[in-house]
Scaffold this active site. Structure first.
Site, short mmCIF file in Angstrom:
data_model
loop_
_atom_site.label_atom_id
_atom_site.label_comp_id
_atom_site.label_asym_id
_atom_site.label_seq_id
_atom_site.Cartn_x
_atom_site.Cartn_y
_atom_site.Cartn_z
N ASP A 261 0.87 -1.18 0.00
CA ASP A 261 0.00 0.00 0.00
C ASP A 261 0.90 1.22 0.00
O ASP A 261 2.13 1.11 0.01
CB ASP A 261 -0.91 -0.04 1.24
CG ASP A 261 -1.99 1.05 1.23
OD1 ASP A 261 -2.22 1.65 0.16
OD2 ASP A 261 -2.57 1.30 2.30
N CYS A 301 -4.31 -1.53 -2.93
CA CYS A 301 -5.63 -0.90 -2.85
C CYS A 301 -5.73 0.38 -3.68
O CYS A 301 -6.83 0.90 -3.86
CB CYS A 301 -6.01 -0.64 -1.40
SG CYS A 301 -5.00 0.61 -0.57
N PRO A 303 -4.44 4.51 -4.66
CA PRO A 303 -3.54 4.75 -5.78
C PRO A 303 -2.13 4.26 -5.48
O PRO A 303 -1.71 4.23 -4.33
CB PRO A 303 -3.58 6.26 -5.95
CG PRO A 303 -3.89 6.79 -4.59
CD PRO A 303 -4.80 5.78 -3.95
N ARG A 328 -14.47 -3.38 -5.17
CA ARG A 328 -14.91 -2.41 -4.17
C ARG A 328 -16.39 -2.11 -4.34
O ARG A 328 -17.12 -1.90 -3.36
CB ARG A 328 -14.08 -1.13 -4.28
CG ARG A 328 -12.63 -1.23 -3.81
CD ARG A 328 -12.55 -1.40 -2.30
NE ARG A 328 -13.25 -0.34 -1.60
CZ ARG A 328 -12.72 0.85 -1.30
NH1 ARG A 328 -11.46 1.13 -1.64
NH2 ARG A 328 -13.43 1.75 -0.65
#
Length: 352
Positions: A261, A301, A303, A328
């Site tokens: 992430d 997840c 950007p 999502r």
């Protein structure tokens, strides 16, 4: 009067929570799971069958709407207030389009529209929105804001992201992995990056689904100590493995799924230079994947920044990031349908 009202609200939520947890093991178990009226602040509060039920409903809606072209106005006449202290592409678009696709009305509120705790107290906002909408999704800086909203509201609250957890992201991750591998049980996930809210939510859910977790974070960026303690307890309870490292290649060893992430979350921009230095060597590349399992895949997840994962991995067939982003939508739809309706899935139960 206010004290009486709060007592009633919490008594109602407690009864709903207890009812939802009274289940038996087996096929009838998932069919009898009742999440109606529940808030969704953290996956810590949800047992394995409840998580599986949300994923089942999500997969069912995706199949019936996307693949069969059915129109299912399950949320017709319902409205959702979307409070965004922090901007987002996927959370906003998935919730707005998903809720509307099911016949509901999403209401998006920016800090310019609603300034929690400044122009109006969080307590008053919770009570007003409870009288105007059926459910509230809040994407906030502090998890305590969500807890206060949940305390004062008489409608369910969904955590759209907080500093502590990001549970709706994990629902999408789990559905994506189930679709790709056919089952979740026995998989090993390796987290390589910051000990942040997304990792915390993985730690509160994977063991419940029989998934092992290997974590690599630089020293000083480990996950929250209380979350780690609970994750160790869950791992022991459900018979899975949880290991923590400071070297990415160690964490990636034998893993089915490599996950990372952002290293610099919103509000941490002043720390950028230091963080980039501290996370040197944590970029996920094909070299990282060379020690993983032969069937390894990659999640992020979004950007994404190139220092977190290089283009070769990010745009490779091993990358599931774009199906993950699409999911999502289907998982927020599944979650809201579980919370607001008595809907029962039509497809066979997922193998999880």
């Amino acid at each position: 009067m206010f004290a009486l009202r709060n007592t009633f609200i919490h008594s109602l939520k407690t009864v709903q929570s207890i009812q939802a947890r009274n289940f038996t093991v087996g096929r009838t178990c998932l069919a009898s799971v009742n999440l109606k009226g529940r808030s969704f602040l953290t996956l810590k509060d949800f047992n394995p069958d409840e998580i599986k039920h949300i994923l089942w409903v999500s997969a069912d809606l995706k199949h019936r709407i996307k693949h069969e072209g059915q129109y299912l106005p399950l949320l017709q006449g319902k409205s959702i207030a979307m409070i965004f202290e922090k901007r987002s592409t996927r959370t906003r678009m998935s919730t707005e389009t998903g809720f509307a696709l099911l016949g509901g009305h999403p209401c998006f509120l920016t800090p310019q529209d609603i300034h929690l705790g400044v122009n109006e107290s969080t307590k008053d906002t919770a009570r007003v929105l409870s009288s105007l909408t059926d459910i509230v999704l809040a994407r906030v800086y502090s998890h305590t804001t969500l807890e206060q909203l949940d305390k004062e509201a008489s409608v369910p609250i969904i955590n759209g992201l907080s500093d502590l957890y990001h549970p709706i992201q994990i629902l999408a991750d789990l559905l994506t992995l189930q679709e790709h591998y056919g089952s979740l049980k026995g998989l090993t996930v390796s987290w390589i990056g910051d000990g942040n809210n997304v990792l915390h939510s993985l730690m509160m859910s994977l063991a419940k689904l029989g998934v092992n977790l290997r974590i690599a974070t630089p020293k000083g960026y480990e996950p929250d100590a209380n979350v780690t303690q609970e994750a160790l307890r869950l791992s022991k309870q459900f018979g899975t493995e949880l290991h923590m490292f400071s070297e990415p290649m160690e964490a990636a060893q034998g893993s089915n799924v490599l996950v990372t992430d952002t290293w610099i979350s919103m509000g941490q921009e002043d720390e950028k230079k230091k963080r980039l230095k501290d996370f040197h060597g944590y970029q996920i590349t094909m070299k990282t994947g060379s020690v993983a399992a032969p069937d390894w895949t990659f999640l992020h997840c979004l950007p994404r920044k190139s220092e977190e994962v290089d283009d070769e991995v990010f745009y490779s067939p091993r990358s599931l990031v774009f199906p993950e982003a699409e999911n999502r939508k289907w998982t927020i739809m599944g979650l809201t349908v579980c919370i607001l309706t008595d809907y029962s899935p039509q497809i066979p139960k997922l193998k999880l």
